[in-house]
Design an enzyme around this catalytic site. Structure first.
Site, PDB file in Angstrom:
ATOM      1  N   CYS A   1       0.816  -1.223   0.000  1.00 49.27           N
ATOM      2  CA  CYS A   1       0.000   0.000   0.000  1.00 49.27           C
ATOM      3  C   CYS A   1       0.850   1.275   0.000  1.00 49.27           C
ATOM      4  O   CYS A   1       0.325   2.363  -0.214  1.00 49.27           O
ATOM      5  CB  CYS A   1      -0.942   0.006   1.193  1.00 49.27           C
TER       6      CYS A   1
ATOM      7  N   HIS B   1      -3.293   7.029   2.572  1.00 52.61           N
ATOM      8  CA  HIS B   1      -3.731   5.733   2.049  1.00 52.61           C
ATOM      9  C   HIS B   1      -5.148   5.448   2.542  1.00 52.61           C
ATOM     10  O   HIS B   1      -5.462   5.640   3.716  1.00 52.61           O
ATOM     11  CB  HIS B   1      -2.758   4.649   2.529  1.00 52.61           C
TER      12      HIS B   1
ATOM     13  N   ASN C   1     -10.148  -0.368  -0.190  1.00 52.82           N
ATOM     14  CA  ASN C   1      -8.694  -0.207  -0.101  1.00 52.82           C
ATOM     15  C   ASN C   1      -8.061  -0.834  -1.334  1.00 52.82           C
ATOM     16  O   ASN C   1      -8.092  -2.043  -1.501  1.00 52.82           O
ATOM     17  CB  ASN C   1      -8.215  -0.891   1.193  1.00 52.82           C
TER      18      ASN C   1
HETATM   19  C1  LIG Z   1     -10.124  -4.609   9.575  1.00 47.79           C
HETATM   20  C2  LIG Z   1     -10.763  -3.669  10.577  1.00 47.79           C
HETATM   21  C3  LIG Z   1     -11.761  -2.781   9.878  1.00 47.79           C
HETATM   22  C4  LIG Z   1     -11.510  -4.496  11.617  1.00 47.79           C
HETATM   23  O1  LIG Z   1     -12.099  -3.609  12.563  1.00 47.79           O
HETATM   24  P1  LIG Z   1     -11.903  -3.843  14.102  1.00 47.79           P
HETATM   25  O2  LIG Z   1     -12.663  -2.803  14.799  1.00 47.79           O
HETATM   26  O3  LIG Z   1     -10.431  -3.930  14.359  1.00 47.79           O
HETATM   27  O4  LIG Z   1     -12.612  -5.233  14.289  1.00 47.79           O
HETATM   28  P2  LIG Z   1     -12.098  -6.522  15.086  1.00 47.79           P
HETATM   29  O5  LIG Z   1     -11.352  -7.396  14.133  1.00 47.79           O
HETATM   30  O6  LIG Z   1     -11.421  -6.118  16.360  1.00 47.79           O
HETATM   31  O7  LIG Z   1     -13.466  -7.171  15.441  1.00 47.79           O
HETATM   32  C5  LIG Z   1     -14.366  -6.535  16.362  1.00 47.79           C
HETATM   33  C6  LIG Z   1     -15.628  -7.332  16.439  1.00 47.79           C
HETATM   34  O8  LIG Z   1     -16.328  -7.266  15.201  1.00 47.79           O
HETATM   35  C7  LIG Z   1     -16.542  -8.571  14.680  1.00 47.79           C
HETATM   36  N1  LIG Z   1     -16.406  -8.519  13.240  1.00 47.79           N
HETATM   37  C8  LIG Z   1     -15.263  -8.664  12.494  1.00 47.79           C
HETATM   38  N2  LIG Z   1     -15.552  -8.528  11.190  1.00 47.79           N
HETATM   39  C9  LIG Z   1     -16.864  -8.266  11.128  1.00 47.79           C
HETATM   40  C10 LIG Z   1     -17.748  -8.003  10.062  1.00 47.79           C
HETATM   41  N3  LIG Z   1     -17.323  -7.973   8.781  1.00 47.79           N
HETATM   42  N4  LIG Z   1     -19.037  -7.745  10.330  1.00 47.79           N
HETATM   43  C11 LIG Z   1     -19.497  -7.764  11.595  1.00 47.79           C
HETATM   44  N5  LIG Z   1     -18.712  -7.996  12.651  1.00 47.79           N
HETATM   45  C12 LIG Z   1     -17.410  -8.247  12.422  1.00 47.79           C
HETATM   46  C13 LIG Z   1     -15.495  -9.447  15.314  1.00 47.79           C
HETATM   47  O9  LIG Z   1     -15.939 -10.787  15.374  1.00 47.79           O
HETATM   48  C14 LIG Z   1     -15.398  -8.825  16.684  1.00 47.79           C
HETATM   49  O10 LIG Z   1     -16.445  -9.304  17.493  1.00 47.79           O
HETATM   50  P3  LIG Z   1     -16.223  -9.609  19.052  1.00 47.79           P
HETATM   51  O11 LIG Z   1     -15.843  -8.281  19.653  1.00 47.79           O
HETATM   52  O12 LIG Z   1     -17.562 -10.108  19.481  1.00 47.79           O
HETATM   53  O13 LIG Z   1     -15.122 -10.604  19.087  1.00 47.79           O
HETATM   54  C15 LIG Z   1      -9.693  -2.804  11.260  1.00 47.79           C
HETATM   55  O14 LIG Z   1      -8.932  -3.593  12.144  1.00 47.79           O
HETATM   56  C16 LIG Z   1      -8.775  -2.130  10.308  1.00 47.79           C
HETATM   57  O15 LIG Z   1      -9.168  -1.294   9.516  1.00 47.79           O
HETATM   58  N6  LIG Z   1      -7.473  -2.422  10.384  1.00 47.79           N
HETATM   59  C17 LIG Z   1      -6.478  -1.761   9.585  1.00 47.79           C
HETATM   60  C18 LIG Z   1      -6.475  -2.261   8.179  1.00 47.79           C
HETATM   61  C19 LIG Z   1      -5.429  -1.495   7.395  1.00 47.79           C
HETATM   62  O16 LIG Z   1      -5.122  -0.380   7.704  1.00 47.79           O
HETATM   63  N7  LIG Z   1      -4.830  -2.075   6.424  1.00 47.79           N
HETATM   64  C20 LIG Z   1      -3.818  -1.300   5.733  1.00 47.79           C
HETATM   65  C21 LIG Z   1      -2.890  -2.065   5.068  1.00 47.79           C
HETATM   66  S1  LIG Z   1      -3.605  -3.028   3.797  1.00 47.79           S
END
Ligand SMILES: CC(C)(COP(=O)(O)OP(=O)(O)OC[C@H]1O[C@@H](n2cnc3c(N)ncnc32)[C@H](O)[C@@H]1OP(=O)(O)O)[C@@H](O)C(=O)NCCC(=O)NCCS
Length: 331
Positions: free
Chosen positions: A123, A256, A287
């Site tokens: 990225c 990004h 993304n």
């Molecule tokens: C991927 C991302 C959006 C996930 O969001 P998050 O708030 O971290 O979510 P988590 O993985 O901690 O999950 C939180 C909860 O939502 C749930 N969950 C995960 N994906 C889900 C979805 N698609 N829909 C509904 N619930 C979901 C999980 O099971 C978890 O539930 P729990 O609390 O009961 O265990 C976030 O971590 C993110 O944007 N990360 C950075 C990605 C990035 O910058 N990449 C750049 C380089 S490519």
């Protein structure tokens, strides 16, 4: 004893002369995504800002997207194609280990023997390319450099993983970088983190081939999120500082497009005035990794929200982990 070797010398400064983008033809909204994974439109929008993403259709691929974006960038730059003497393509989506996408893009335009190579910086790839092109123009190893970021992530997405499947989009962005009389690309702030390779990674190709599946992306989203909202936020501030700009001298901010909540964290720390235009292209694109920053740049210029001559802070970060950012003057 001094050597008789001559050193090359280029232009005092460089600038982006033209930018272009290309998006996957298929619009996949959150409702459609939720037929694939167990999720909801509300959850996806709240956690990321994404409303819909763009995927390729059957008529598109990595090379066609790269070529479409590059054609626009070249046309807008006004640089005759026969003067482009270097091509840098950043991608994690090329199906072949060789030949490089850069050589294939050069071939599409019939460029006469340019230096051509691919970069792998995920990225951060476009911003890596901008920095390398800036150096090439200033040191004199190239006059006009075509920089492309292109990804087809929809085919690398693990649709059994609901924590990542909704994130990714397909597209390409390109820029032509050439000489300038005034500074228009600031110093790069870039680097990598060691021992973080597994946080975002693709399956090993040999393991995938042996298992009869194609390599997929795997990401520990929480860890990336924490890194981006702490370390990368500070790198964003540093990027502005090393360019010698104060927050009120910035016109546009194009981070990004990974997550709107990461962009929000950057804004809180940067303390940019309300007048600064902030890209939220992720809403309609998802993304798109190396393509994300230049596509977002094109969108802001096309909509008129940003204009030629504006100072824009761009920063990319992702798998490696790696990052790169600079302040640029928009074409
Ligand atoms: C991927 C991302 C959006 C996930 O969001 P998050 O708030 O971290 O979510 P988590 O993985 O901690 O999950 C939180 C909860 O939502 C749930 N969950 C995960 N994906 C889900 C979805 N698609 N829909 C509904 N619930 C979901 C999980 O099971 C978890 O539930 P729990 O609390 O009961 O265990 C976030 O971590 C993110 O944007 N990360 C950075 C990605 C990035 O910058 N990449 C750049 C380089 S490519």
């Amino acid at each position: 004893m001094s050597s008789p070797i001559k050193a090359s010398q280029g232009s005092a400064y460089s600038r982006i002369l033209g930018v272009g983008g290309a998006r996957g033809n298929r619009v996949v909204d959150n409702a459609e995504m939720c037929t694939i994974i167990d999720s909801s439109d509300e959850w996806i929008q709240q956690r990321t800002g994404i409303i819909e993403r763009r995927w390729v259709d059957d008529s598109q691929n990595t090379l066609s997207l790269a070529t479409e974006a590059a054609r626009k960038a070249i046309d807008r730059s006004g640089v005759p194609t026969d003067q482009i003497d270097a091509v840098l393509v950043s991608s994690v989506s090329n199906h072949r280990r060789f030949p490089s996408l850069a050589v294939q893009v050069a071939s599409e335009f019939g460029l006469p023997n340019p230096a051509a190579t691919d970069l792998s910086a995920a990225c951060a790839g476009f911003c890596y390319g901008v920095s390398l092109a800036d150096s090439m123009v200033r040191v004199g190893s190239a006059h006009y450099v075509l920089v492309v970021g292109v990804e087809v992530l929809s085919e690398q997405t693990d649709y059994t993983d609901r924590s990542t499947a909704f994130l990714f989009g397909d597209g390409a962005g390109a820029a032509v970088i050439g000489p300038s009389d005034t500074p228009a690309i600031g110093p790069v702030v870039w680097g990598s983190e060691i021992n973080t390779a597994e946080i975002i990674h693709s399956d090993d190709f040999d393991v995938a081939a042996a298992g009869g599946f194609s390599p997929k992306i795997h990401m520990e989203g929480n860890k990336v999120f924490r890194w981006a909202t702490t370390y990368i936020v500070e790198k964003t501030v540093e990027t502005l500082e090393v360019a010698g700009l104060k927050p009120d001298e910035l016109d546009v901010f194009i981070p990004h497009q990974a997550n709107n909540r990461i962009t929000d964290a950057m804004l809180r720390r940067l303390k940019l005035p309300e007048s600064v235009v902030v890209s939220r292209d992720i809403k309609h694109m998802g993304n798109a990794s190396a393509a994300s920053v230049p596509i977002a740049m094109e969108a802001l210029l096309e909509s008129g929200e940003a204009k030629s001559g504006d100072n824009a802070l761009i920063i990319g970060f992702g798998a490696g982990l790696v990052y790169a950012g600079q302040v640029v003057v928009l074409p």
